[in-house]
Design a protein around this motif. Sequence first.
Motif, mmCIF file in Angstrom:
data_model
loop_
_atom_site.group_PDB
_atom_site.id
_atom_site.type_symbol
_atom_site.label_atom_id
_atom_site.label_comp_id
_atom_site.label_asym_id
_atom_site.label_seq_id
_atom_site.Cartn_x
_atom_site.Cartn_y
_atom_site.Cartn_z
ATOM 1 N N SER A 222 0.823 -1.212 0.000
ATOM 2 C CA SER A 222 0.000 0.000 0.000
ATOM 3 C C SER A 222 0.860 1.267 0.000
ATOM 4 N N SER A 223 2.076 1.155 0.549
ATOM 5 C CA SER A 223 2.970 2.316 0.601
ATOM 6 C C SER A 223 3.755 2.510 -0.693
ATOM 7 N N TYR A 224 4.199 1.405 -1.287
ATOM 8 C CA TYR A 224 5.157 1.524 -2.389
ATOM 9 C C TYR A 224 4.612 1.174 -3.771
ATOM 10 N N TYR A 225 3.558 0.393 -3.862
ATOM 11 C CA TYR A 225 3.006 0.028 -5.168
ATOM 12 C C TYR A 225 1.920 1.018 -5.566
ATOM 13 N N THR A 226 2.316 2.260 -5.758
ATOM 14 C CA THR A 226 1.398 3.321 -6.175
ATOM 15 C C THR A 226 1.783 3.786 -7.578
ATOM 16 N N PRO A 227 0.803 4.266 -8.369
ATOM 17 C CA PRO A 227 1.080 4.607 -9.780
ATOM 18 C C PRO A 227 2.241 5.579 -9.979
ATOM 19 N N ASP A 228 2.402 6.542 -9.059
ATOM 20 C CA ASP A 228 3.472 7.531 -9.229
ATOM 21 C C ASP A 228 4.858 6.938 -9.022
ATOM 22 N N ARG A 229 4.940 5.699 -8.487
ATOM 23 C CA ARG A 229 6.225 5.030 -8.288
ATOM 24 C C ARG A 229 6.420 3.913 -9.311
ATOM 25 N N MET A 230 5.618 3.908 -10.383
ATOM 26 C CA MET A 230 5.664 2.833 -11.375
ATOM 27 C C MET A 230 5.935 3.360 -12.778
ATOM 28 N N VAL A 231 6.546 2.496 -13.579
ATOM 29 C CA VAL A 231 6.727 2.751 -15.012
ATOM 30 C C VAL A 231 6.300 1.501 -15.775
ATOM 31 N N LEU A 232 5.423 1.680 -16.755
ATOM 32 C CA LEU A 232 5.109 0.599 -17.688
ATOM 33 C C LEU A 232 5.998 0.813 -18.908
#
Length: 504
Positions: A222-232
């Motif tokens: 919940s803390s780290y798997y957020t859209p702003d911390r992801m790249v597709l």
Amino acid sequence: SRRCGLAAGRSYSGGGAYPSVSLTCPLPGVPKAVFAAAESRERFETRVTVLENGLRVASQNKFGQFCTVGILVNSGSRHEAKYLGGISHFLEKLAFSSTAQFSSKDEILLTLEKHGGICDCQASRDTIMYAVSADARGLDTVVNLLADVTLQPRLSDEEIEMTRMAIRFELEDLNMRPDPEPLLTEMIHAAAFRDNTVGLNRFCPVENTDKIDRDVLHSYLSSYYTPDRMVLAGVGIEHEHLVECARKYLLGVEPVWGTGRSRAVDRSVAQYTGGIVKVEKDMSDVSLGPTPIPELTHIMIGLESCSFLEDDFIPFAVLNMMMGGGGSFSAGGPGKGMFTRLYLNVLNRHHWMYNATSYHHSYEDTGLLCIHASADPKQVREMVEIITREFILMAGAVGEVELERAKTQLKSMLMMNLESRPVIFEDVGRQVLATNTRKLPHELCALISQVKPTDIKRVVTKMLHKKPAVAALGDLTDLPSYEHIQAALSSKDGRLPRLYRLFR
């Protein structure tokens, strides 16, 4: 003309219908060849689109039927300070298990098989990467699967228990391997960044395997798997199609752990501490076969370098290539790095050393340049002195020929690695995750070409002012103390203090 006409009168074996035509002339009646030409540069630049939820979508065109697509998350062992250590290791092992749409890992693999696809997950200190290589025509299915695996994992009790068993086995295997490289890498990071960020253990400690459950994993996710911390990221597909799939499967999706939890993101900056980590271990019988492996003591000495975001990253990369090294078995072989310093100055001169290799680890806020060496336990003192001397010599004169050779070798290695589609994918994803853009290979090559001897001397001088990080594994009876190693790195010739040499 006489040369291309019948008067040439020369007979060619297997000439067929054109026995008299010279090899320097085009064959009559054959259509003119049309050669492939490079298209406009824009077509090959990395394109990046940011969605409304902050997710970045990056793509790179590459000719071929297959594509590599994946999701990279700014999450790794360095972010576990507020959690139990080992969560990233658990997530790596749990990847591509059952999800909301897929009842088992077998179902996921069968789905990918229809598109000739394979999947993999790799967790590092600062990134976790879910990737799929498959036929480009199955992009819609692949992105749907990646979204489900990342945001909707079931994390069943059975899967978590199987993961605990797999991690325990891996930890046992890690301590039994003849190759100590993974262990030494962990130890040198722990020594260089004691109890913080990239110094935290990448592998799950044995005592934590039973403590990590679904609630702990959901709290972390919940803390780290957020859209702003992801790249597709994708390679070998059209950008518009990838963005369309991202909007369809990754925009407005509520994760299985919900969105209402408080976020506890660790934004700590790496603190270099220096220090020593020692592990006494019997290395006298590590052979897995009938041929015995010599008993060796392994030493790794490192100093803080710089972040990959800094300008000095390129000179450090050239320095690492200039040091080079490897195993003693190839010390004299052609084309095996025999011109690098660790071959010329160490392996070719000291036959009793089994290995001397330079490594450069770089992260978003720090870096570590280190040399790994191994030899018989009775030669440890001399081996440490030789390695510290090589660090001191880095600050000396840099020959124009050796510098040009190192730059050429670095550019060659870069371009050869980027021939591989999965490597391009990882490069695109990591660069966009860290900087929101990507430096193309020709830009990196231009920066490498600009490195001068003064740049090497500058970064080395800066590096040598730091305390060393030392990792030692094996029979450490004759290992010099940390204070003596630090004193040797501060001296002009890298020698251990005289009193130690006389009264050790």
